[in-house]
Design a protein around this motif. Structure first.
Motif, PDB file in Angstrom:
ATOM      1  N   GLN A 128       0.971  -1.314   0.008  1.00 57.41           N
ATOM      2  CA  GLN A 128       0.116  -0.024  -0.043  1.00 57.41           C
ATOM      3  C   GLN A 128       0.956   1.418   0.028  1.00 57.41           C
ATOM      4  N   PRO A 129       0.488   2.452  -0.632  1.00 62.49           N
ATOM      5  CA  PRO A 129       1.184   3.680  -0.579  1.00 62.49           C
ATOM      6  C   PRO A 129       1.395   4.287   0.763  1.00 62.49           C
ATOM      7  N   VAL A 130       2.424   4.666   1.128  1.00 65.82           N
ATOM      8  CA  VAL A 130       2.884   5.424   2.288  1.00 65.82           C
ATOM      9  C   VAL A 130       3.388   6.989   2.186  1.00 65.82           C
ATOM     10  N   ALA A 131       3.171   7.609   2.809  1.00 64.81           N
ATOM     11  CA  ALA A 131       3.162   9.137   2.702  1.00 64.81           C
ATOM     12  C   ALA A 131       4.849   9.353   2.610  1.00 64.81           C
ATOM     13  N   SER A 132       5.270   8.721   3.826  1.00 66.32           N
ATOM     14  CA  SER A 132       6.897   9.035   3.951  1.00 66.32           C
ATOM     15  C   SER A 132       7.628   7.884   4.678  1.00 66.32           C
ATOM     16  N   ARG A 133       8.659   7.978   4.857  1.00 64.54           N
ATOM     17  CA  ARG A 133       9.665   6.936   5.733  1.00 64.54           C
ATOM     18  C   ARG A 133       9.156   7.080   7.172  1.00 64.54           C
ATOM     19  N   ALA A 134       9.087   8.518   7.519  1.00 61.89           N
ATOM     20  CA  ALA A 134       8.700   8.903   8.875  1.00 61.89           C
ATOM     21  C   ALA A 134       7.395   8.215   9.266  1.00 61.89           C
ATOM     22  N   GLU A 135       6.246   7.901   8.390  1.00 66.22           N
ATOM     23  CA  GLU A 135       5.101   7.553   8.811  1.00 66.22           C
ATOM     24  C   GLU A 135       5.198   6.032   9.103  1.00 66.22           C
ATOM     25  N   LEU A 136       6.136   5.387   8.200  1.00 62.79           N
ATOM     26  CA  LEU A 136       6.376   3.950   8.547  1.00 62.79           C
ATOM     27  C   LEU A 136       7.068   3.485   9.753  1.00 62.79           C
ATOM     28  N   GLU A 137       7.945   4.676  10.258  1.00 59.37           N
ATOM     29  CA  GLU A 137       8.753   4.144  11.276  1.00 59.37           C
ATOM     30  C   GLU A 137       7.594   4.494  12.687  1.00 59.37           C
ATOM     31  N   GLN A 138       7.051   5.389  12.595  1.00 54.54           N
ATOM     32  CA  GLN A 138       6.122   5.733  13.527  1.00 54.54           C
ATOM     33  C   GLN A 138       5.126   4.445  13.716  1.00 54.54           C
ATOM     34  N   ALA A 139       4.578   3.835  12.749  1.00 60.05           N
ATOM     35  CA  ALA A 139       3.791   2.853  13.071  1.00 60.05           C
ATOM     36  C   ALA A 139       4.528   1.643  13.554  1.00 60.05           C
ATOM     37  N   TYR A 140       5.762   1.676  13.300  1.00 55.82           N
ATOM     38  CA  TYR A 140       6.729   0.532  13.937  1.00 55.82           C
ATOM     39  C   TYR A 140       6.781   0.688  15.404  1.00 55.82           C
ATOM     40  N   GLU A 141       6.958   2.139  15.649  1.00 53.12           N
ATOM     41  CA  GLU A 141       7.263   2.378  17.101  1.00 53.12           C
ATOM     42  C   GLU A 141       5.803   2.091  17.921  1.00 53.12           C
ATOM     43  N   THR A 142       4.915   2.726  17.316  1.00 55.08           N
ATOM     44  CA  THR A 142       3.720   2.430  17.905  1.00 55.08           C
ATOM     45  C   THR A 142       3.343   0.939  18.338  1.00 55.08           C
ATOM     46  N   TYR A 143       3.609  -0.186  17.285  1.00 54.50           N
ATOM     47  CA  TYR A 143       3.397  -1.530  17.578  1.00 54.50           C
ATOM     48  C   TYR A 143       4.410  -2.162  18.779  1.00 54.50           C
ATOM     49  N   ALA A 144       5.767  -1.458  18.632  1.00 48.37           N
ATOM     50  CA  ALA A 144       6.799  -1.986  19.519  1.00 48.37           C
ATOM     51  C   ALA A 144       6.546  -1.519  20.948  1.00 48.37           C
ATOM     52  N   ALA A 145       5.958  -0.381  21.136  1.00 48.46           N
ATOM     53  CA  ALA A 145       5.451  -0.073  22.450  1.00 48.46           C
ATOM     54  C   ALA A 145       4.280  -0.819  23.155  1.00 48.46           C
ATOM     55  N   ARG A 146       3.384  -1.420  21.975  1.00 50.77           N
ATOM     56  CA  ARG A 146       2.274  -2.289  22.335  1.00 50.77           C
ATOM     57  C   ARG A 146       2.832  -3.720  22.956  1.00 50.77           C
ATOM     58  N   TRP A 147       3.851  -4.117  22.155  1.00 55.14           N
ATOM     59  CA  TRP A 147       4.118  -5.520  22.383  1.00 55.14           C
ATOM     60  C   TRP A 147       5.734  -5.392  22.450  1.00 55.14           C
ATOM     61  N   PRO A 148       6.190  -5.032  23.597  1.00 52.51           N
ATOM     62  CA  PRO A 148       7.629  -4.891  23.919  1.00 52.51           C
ATOM     63  C   PRO A 148       8.295  -6.302  23.933  1.00 52.51           C
ATOM     64  N   ASP A 149       9.596  -6.395  23.877  1.00 51.80           N
ATOM     65  CA  ASP A 149      10.366  -7.440  23.447  1.00 51.80           C
ATOM     66  C   ASP A 149      10.835  -8.166  24.752  1.00 51.80           C
ATOM     67  N   ARG A 150       9.915  -9.217  25.319  1.00 48.54           N
ATOM     68  CA  ARG A 150      10.329  -9.890  26.363  1.00 48.54           C
ATOM     69  C   ARG A 150      11.193 -11.145  26.231  1.00 48.54           C
ATOM     70  N   GLY A 151      11.339 -11.483  25.109  1.00 48.08           N
ATOM     71  CA  GLY A 151      12.144 -12.590  24.700  1.00 48.08           C
ATOM     72  C   GLY A 151      11.447 -13.913  24.420  1.00 48.08           C
ATOM     73  N   ASN A 152      10.151 -13.710  24.411  1.00 43.87           N
ATOM     74  CA  ASN A 152       9.150 -14.679  24.343  1.00 43.87           C
ATOM     75  C   ASN A 152       8.795 -14.969  22.812  1.00 43.87           C
ATOM     76  N   VAL A 153       8.425 -16.123  22.117  1.00 47.41           N
ATOM     77  CA  VAL A 153       7.877 -16.441  21.099  1.00 47.41           C
ATOM     78  C   VAL A 153       6.441 -15.863  20.968  1.00 47.41           C
ATOM     79  N   ASP A 154       5.763 -15.588  21.976  1.00 49.70           N
ATOM     80  CA  ASP A 154       4.392 -15.062  21.898  1.00 49.70           C
ATOM     81  C   ASP A 154       4.453 -13.714  22.301  1.00 49.70           C
ATOM     82  N   ASP A 155       5.478 -13.158  22.335  1.00 47.88           N
ATOM     83  CA  ASP A 155       5.424 -11.718  22.608  1.00 47.88           C
ATOM     84  C   ASP A 155       4.726 -10.851  21.786  1.00 47.88           C
TER      85      ASP A 155
END
Length: 226
Positions: A145-172
């Protein structure tokens, strides 16, 4: 075009006497060779890079490169966002072609057949084996899908990273409903070996009846001109 760079292909080719009795066994041999070459010399940087061709509703072809993450007697398989362009096209027309190409080795393998969705348990197991960051990216990217900018993509990544932090588990990170994979059920597997003077070898396994890639009775072998 006088500036064309010409290279004589100095590969060993492939003879009928050297060919394995089934396409599965021959693919496995060449995959192992490519992986070993990647380790030893580094001139095969992605031995499992698979170019996948599909067609859209108008019959216009599309090709892209993915990683062949699974390979067994039922065929090669790859994982992807099933809402992507490739997923949408395969939903409309399951016919597919794919190829593994190793220029440094003067070798290539071509697969032709139909794609089918992988079982959900296979998808879930593979998703859990991915690095945490790759699992987050699966959610962040609305693939194709189209994306307006690299920054928009990276912001989406940060949003999901905050929702599901890395705890070292396969079901994180949960498996997205739109994330899955495809197995190519092959009707034809061609092995190309580059030789000098463009007299390349092309040995082709063609399906003649039901059976896996490792069923010798399911295939016939022929040679094609280069």
């Amino acid at each position: 075009m006088s500036d064309v760079r010409r290279i004589d292909y100095t590969g060993e080719g492939l003879s009928e006497a050297e060919l394995a009795p089934t396409p599965f066994q021959q693919v496995r041999r060449w995959l192992d060779d490519a992986a070993a070459r990647s380790e030893a010399r580094g001139d095969v940087p992605e031995p499992y890079a698979l170019s996948v061709a599909t067609v859209d509703a108008d019959g216009t072809p599309n090709v892209r490169t993915v990683l062949m993450r699974l390979f067994d007697e039922t065929g090669p398989a790859f994982l992807t966002n099933t809402s992507s362009t490739k997923g949408s096209e395969l939903a409309g027309n399951s016919r597919v072609a794919a190829s593994l190409t190793w220029p440094a080795m003067f070798r290539a393998i071509r697969f032709r057949g139909s794609a089918e969705l992988l079982d959900r348990d296979v998808v879930t197991a593979y998703f859990g084996s991915r690095p945490w960051g790759s699992r987050i990216s699966a959610w962040a990217s609305q693939q194709s899908q189209p994306v307006a900018s690299r920054a928009e993509l990276e912001q989406a990544y940060e949003t999901y990273a905050a929702r599901w932090p890395d705890r070292g588990n396969v079901d994180d990170v949960p498996v997205p409903d739109f994330w899955g994979g495809y197995r190519i059920r092959c009707d034809e597997v061609e092995f190309w070996g580059g030789r000098s003077n463009r007299l390349h070898d092309r040995l082709v396994f063609t399906r003649v009846t039901e059976g896996t890639l490792d069923d010798v009775n399911a295939w016939t072998v022929s040679r094609r001109q280069p």
